[in-house]
Design a protein around this motif. Structure first.
Motif, mmCIF file in Angstrom:
data_model
loop_
_atom_site.group_PDB
_atom_site.id
_atom_site.type_symbol
_atom_site.label_atom_id
_atom_site.label_comp_id
_atom_site.label_asym_id
_atom_site.label_seq_id
_atom_site.Cartn_x
_atom_site.Cartn_y
_atom_site.Cartn_z
ATOM 1 N N GLU A 152 -10.123 -2.976 -43.235
ATOM 2 C CA GLU A 152 -9.336 -2.529 -42.094
ATOM 3 C C GLU A 152 -8.851 -3.719 -41.276
ATOM 4 N N LEU A 153 -9.743 -4.655 -41.021
ATOM 5 C CA LEU A 153 -9.402 -5.823 -40.219
ATOM 6 C C LEU A 153 -8.338 -6.684 -40.895
ATOM 7 N N LEU A 154 -8.492 -6.921 -42.183
ATOM 8 C CA LEU A 154 -7.531 -7.754 -42.907
ATOM 9 C C LEU A 154 -6.147 -7.115 -42.929
ATOM 10 N N TYR B 67 -11.328 -2.900 -31.106
ATOM 11 C CA TYR B 67 -11.616 -1.852 -32.088
ATOM 12 C C TYR B 67 -12.482 -2.359 -33.241
ATOM 13 N N GLN B 68 -12.046 -3.436 -33.896
ATOM 14 C CA GLN B 68 -12.835 -3.942 -35.015
ATOM 15 C C GLN B 68 -14.030 -4.767 -34.523
ATOM 16 N N GLY C 218 -17.999 -3.552 -34.937
ATOM 17 C CA GLY C 218 -19.073 -4.530 -34.959
ATOM 18 C C GLY C 218 -18.797 -5.767 -35.780
ATOM 19 N N VAL C 219 -17.527 -6.080 -36.037
ATOM 20 C CA VAL C 219 -17.185 -7.297 -36.765
ATOM 21 C C VAL C 219 -17.498 -8.512 -35.889
ATOM 22 N N ASP C 220 -18.076 -9.527 -36.483
ATOM 23 C CA ASP C 220 -18.483 -10.718 -35.752
ATOM 24 C C ASP C 220 -17.288 -11.385 -35.067
ATOM 25 N N SER C 221 -17.485 -11.806 -33.827
ATOM 26 C CA SER C 221 -16.394 -12.422 -33.065
ATOM 27 C C SER C 221 -15.910 -13.713 -33.707
ATOM 28 N N GLY C 222 -16.800 -14.423 -34.382
ATOM 29 C CA GLY C 222 -16.391 -15.644 -35.049
ATOM 30 C C GLY C 222 -15.399 -15.381 -36.166
ATOM 31 N N VAL C 223 -15.604 -14.291 -36.893
ATOM 32 C CA VAL C 223 -14.661 -13.903 -37.951
ATOM 33 C C VAL C 223 -13.305 -13.583 -37.340
ATOM 34 N N LEU C 224 -13.304 -12.862 -36.227
ATOM 35 C CA LEU C 224 -12.055 -12.524 -35.549
ATOM 36 C C LEU C 224 -11.322 -13.783 -35.092
ATOM 37 N N GLN C 225 -12.049 -14.719 -34.557
ATOM 38 C CA GLN C 225 -11.439 -15.971 -34.102
ATOM 39 C C GLN C 225 -10.835 -16.748 -35.265
#
Length: 206
Positions: A66-68, A104-105, A110-117
């Motif tokens: 979903e995030l990708l 949302y993600q 609960g996706v790690d904030s580091g991954v989002l960054q």
């Protein structure tokens, strides 16, 4: 002069479409050229991804997938629509942007904030909105409004706990970033519109 990028954020039922219309009227009153875009979507490729993200599947859609998809749609919109408009001096009103994924993600799924960054750095680099209006509403009120519009999509059918986590993350981020203004979306519509107009006037005094 470069255009400005204004983003409208909020949970389902918060009134983002009405807020977009309010911002549009304010820009028209000031004779400022603008376009409207939405996420996910806004280009043919991104709209196809929107259908995938919001659709129903006979399998679990993982938070990672979903995030990708969200960032794939986002970078298409930014590079092919938003940046060219801003470079031409046209303002852009966005119905959602990167803050949605962080809430949302990041909060909801609960996706790690580091991954989002990392994803943001890879896809958007230092690109960011000039101003964000976050329409704050409780999940119960927002989902009741969304339900009254008709059938709900995959996101809108998520559990209440998901939206509570998402809202909490929105508020957490808004408290840390001065470019985000929180609007009480549970007020009567004229009050919401007045608050939006006031926020715009304070950000860009005549």
């Amino acid at each position: 002069m470069l255009g400005k990028f204004i983003v409208i954020e909020g949970l389902e039922g918060a009134g983002k479409s009405t807020a977009v219309a309010t911002v549009s009227q304010w820009l028209e009153a000031h004779n400022i050229p603008f376009i409207q875009v939405r996420e996910p979507g806004g280009t043919p490729f991104a709209e196809a991804l929107r259908d995938i993200v919001k659709g129903d599947w006979q399998e679990q859609v993982t938070p990672q997938a979903e995030l990708l998809l969200m960032y794939a749609a986002r970078v298409q919109l930014v590079e092919n629509q938003i940046k060219p408009a801003l470079a031409a001096g046209t303002w852009v009103i966005g119905d959602r942007h990167d803050l949605s994924s962080r809430a949302y993600q990041g909060g909801g799924r609960g996706v790690d904030s580091g991954v989002l960054q990392q994803l943001k750095a890879f896809t958007l680099q230092d690109f960011a909105p000039d101003f964000t209006l976050y329409l704050d509403i409780s999940p119960a009120v927002g989902l009741a409004r969304a339900s009254s519009r008709g059938s709900l999509d995959r996101f809108e059918r998520s559990k209440a706990e998901f939206f509570t986590r998402t809202r909490n993350r929105y508020l957490e981020i808004a408290a840390q970033e001065p470019s985000i203004v929180v609007i009480n979306a549970e007020q009567d519509l004229p009050l919401v519109q007045a608050d939006i107009q006031q926020a715009l006037e304070q950000q860009w005094p005549e």
